[in-house]
Design an enzyme around this catalytic site. Structure first.
Site, PDB file in Angstrom:
ATOM      1  N   HIS A  85     -19.539  68.603 -29.712  1.00 13.79           N
ATOM      2  CA  HIS A  85     -18.879  69.591 -28.844  1.00 13.79           C
ATOM      3  C   HIS A  85     -19.789  70.811 -28.642  1.00 13.79           C
ATOM      4  O   HIS A  85     -19.919  71.322 -27.534  1.00 13.79           O
ATOM      5  CB  HIS A  85     -17.578  70.101 -29.481  1.00 13.79           C
ATOM      6  CG  HIS A  85     -16.510  69.081 -29.676  1.00 13.79           C
ATOM      7  ND1 HIS A  85     -15.918  68.847 -30.898  1.00 13.79           N
ATOM      8  CD2 HIS A  85     -15.907  68.227 -28.811  1.00 13.79           C
ATOM      9  CE1 HIS A  85     -14.994  67.919 -30.776  1.00 13.79           C
ATOM     10  NE2 HIS A  85     -14.976  67.513 -29.521  1.00 13.79           N
ATOM     11  N   LYS A 104       0.943  65.428 -31.294  1.00 15.49           N
ATOM     12  CA  LYS A 104      -0.039  65.047 -32.312  1.00 15.49           C
ATOM     13  C   LYS A 104       0.141  65.872 -33.572  1.00 15.49           C
ATOM     14  O   LYS A 104       0.621  66.999 -33.525  1.00 15.49           O
ATOM     15  CB  LYS A 104      -1.459  65.272 -31.784  1.00 15.49           C
ATOM     16  CG  LYS A 104      -1.995  64.130 -30.928  1.00 15.49           C
ATOM     17  CD  LYS A 104      -3.491  64.328 -30.697  1.00 15.49           C
ATOM     18  CE  LYS A 104      -4.063  63.296 -29.738  1.00 15.49           C
ATOM     19  NZ  LYS A 104      -5.462  63.610 -29.392  1.00 15.49           N
ATOM     20  N   ARG A 134     -19.723  60.279 -24.156  1.00 17.58           N
ATOM     21  CA  ARG A 134     -20.594  59.745 -25.208  1.00 17.58           C
ATOM     22  C   ARG A 134     -21.101  58.351 -24.873  1.00 17.58           C
ATOM     23  O   ARG A 134     -22.251  58.022 -25.078  1.00 17.58           O
ATOM     24  CB  ARG A 134     -19.837  59.668 -26.543  1.00 17.58           C
ATOM     25  CG  ARG A 134     -19.668  60.983 -27.230  1.00 17.58           C
ATOM     26  CD  ARG A 134     -18.682  60.876 -28.341  1.00 17.58           C
ATOM     27  NE  ARG A 134     -17.400  60.404 -27.819  1.00 17.58           N
ATOM     28  CZ  ARG A 134     -16.257  60.442 -28.468  1.00 17.58           C
ATOM     29  NH1 ARG A 134     -16.218  60.881 -29.693  1.00 17.58           N
ATOM     30  NH2 ARG A 134     -15.142  60.018 -27.916  1.00 17.58           N
ATOM     31  N   SER A 147     -14.446  63.718 -33.683  1.00 18.23           N
ATOM     32  CA  SER A 147     -13.658  64.452 -34.679  1.00 18.23           C
ATOM     33  C   SER A 147     -12.924  63.466 -35.586  1.00 18.23           C
ATOM     34  O   SER A 147     -12.793  63.695 -36.796  1.00 18.23           O
ATOM     35  CB  SER A 147     -12.641  65.359 -33.987  1.00 18.23           C
ATOM     36  OG  SER A 147     -13.286  66.284 -33.168  1.00 18.23           O
TER      37      SER A 147
HETATM   38  O1  PNS Z   1     -10.338  66.276 -27.006  1.00 19.22           O
HETATM   39  P1  PNS Z   1      -9.380  65.388 -26.276  1.00 19.22           P
HETATM   40  O2  PNS Z   1      -8.147  65.127 -27.125  1.00 19.22           O
HETATM   41  O3  PNS Z   1     -10.025  64.138 -25.765  1.00 19.22           O
HETATM   42  O4  PNS Z   1      -8.890  66.241 -24.973  1.00 19.22           O
HETATM   43  C1  PNS Z   1      -7.982  65.682 -24.046  1.00 19.22           C
HETATM   44  C2  PNS Z   1      -7.486  66.725 -23.041  1.00 19.22           C
HETATM   45  C3  PNS Z   1      -6.986  67.968 -23.753  1.00 19.22           C
HETATM   46  C4  PNS Z   1      -8.614  67.126 -22.117  1.00 19.22           C
HETATM   47  C5  PNS Z   1      -6.361  66.074 -22.182  1.00 19.22           C
HETATM   48  O5  PNS Z   1      -5.475  65.410 -23.031  1.00 19.22           O
HETATM   49  C6  PNS Z   1      -5.571  67.079 -21.365  1.00 19.22           C
HETATM   50  O6  PNS Z   1      -6.079  67.661 -20.445  1.00 19.22           O
HETATM   51  N1  PNS Z   1      -4.279  67.270 -21.720  1.00 19.22           N
HETATM   52  C7  PNS Z   1      -3.403  68.219 -21.068  1.00 19.22           C
HETATM   53  C8  PNS Z   1      -2.236  67.506 -20.392  1.00 19.22           C
HETATM   54  C9  PNS Z   1      -2.616  67.042 -18.985  1.00 19.22           C
HETATM   55  O7  PNS Z   1      -2.976  67.835 -18.138  1.00 19.22           O
HETATM   56  N2  PNS Z   1      -2.502  65.720 -18.738  1.00 19.22           N
HETATM   57  C10 PNS Z   1      -2.736  65.133 -17.437  1.00 19.22           C
HETATM   58  C11 PNS Z   1      -4.186  64.957 -17.115  1.00 19.22           C
HETATM   59  S1  PNS Z   1      -4.714  63.477 -17.697  1.00 19.22           S
END
Ligand code: PNS
Length: 162
Positions: free
Chosen positions: A17, A41, A90, A129
């Protein structure tokens, strides 16, 4: 001013990150790192802890700001008046999920929100992570994965003295 949002769980932040953060901060005038407050979560670190960790880990990058958000990313981005999302890729395994998210966000925002992908530096291609937590929970070596102060905090969470 050109701003971007780098959203994620960051539970906890890894060198992978931090590599994306440094590279994105060098391109944009302002990079807002946004920790998702995901009630579905059970994270190792609370949102407040993750924000604090990220602030500490990025304290030497002046154009980085750390916040948290809940709900839809498109709504949060619109509130911030930001139109670019930064995400790291990645491997090909990330691609399908990221493509779906990027396209969903573009659709939901009626084209106002684009996603820019940074390919992870090769030395961090293996890093996640989840893997870091798995290794740490068994007392393994995570010194190549996270900054020292984060390593200490993770082992403390698992009640492991190093
Ligand atoms: O680090 P991560 O868990 O892969 O991040 C995922 C994240 C936070 C980018 C994604 O889950 C997100 O944007 N969640 C917010 C809810 C949302 O907007 N969902 C619809 C778009 S897919």
């Amino acid at each position: 001013m050109k701003s971007a949002i780098y959203p994620g769980s960051f539970d906890p932040v890894t060198y992978g990150h931090l590599d994306i953060i440094a590279r994105a901060a060098a391109i944009f005038d302002e990079l807002i790192i946004s920790v998702l407050n995901n009630v579905k979560k059970t994270p190792l670190f609370s949102v407040e802890e993750r924000v604090r960790i990220l602030k500490d880990a990025t304290k030497d990058i002046p154009n980085v700001k750390v916040e948290s958000f809940s709900g839809l990313l498109v709504d949060y981005a619109s509130q911030q008046d930001v139109h670019v999302i930064v995400r790291g890729l990645r491997a090909i395994t990330d691609f399908e999920y990221e493509l779906q998210n990027a396209q969903t966000n573009r659709l939901l925002s009626r084209g106002a929100l684009d996603t820019m992908f940074f390919t992870t530096s090769l030395e961090y291609a293996y890093l996640s992570s989840t893997t870091v937590k798995e290794i740490a929970s068994f007392g393994g070596n995570i010194s190549d994965c996270v900054p020292d102060f984060v390593e200490k905090m993770i082992f403390e969470k698992y009640g492991i003295r190093k």
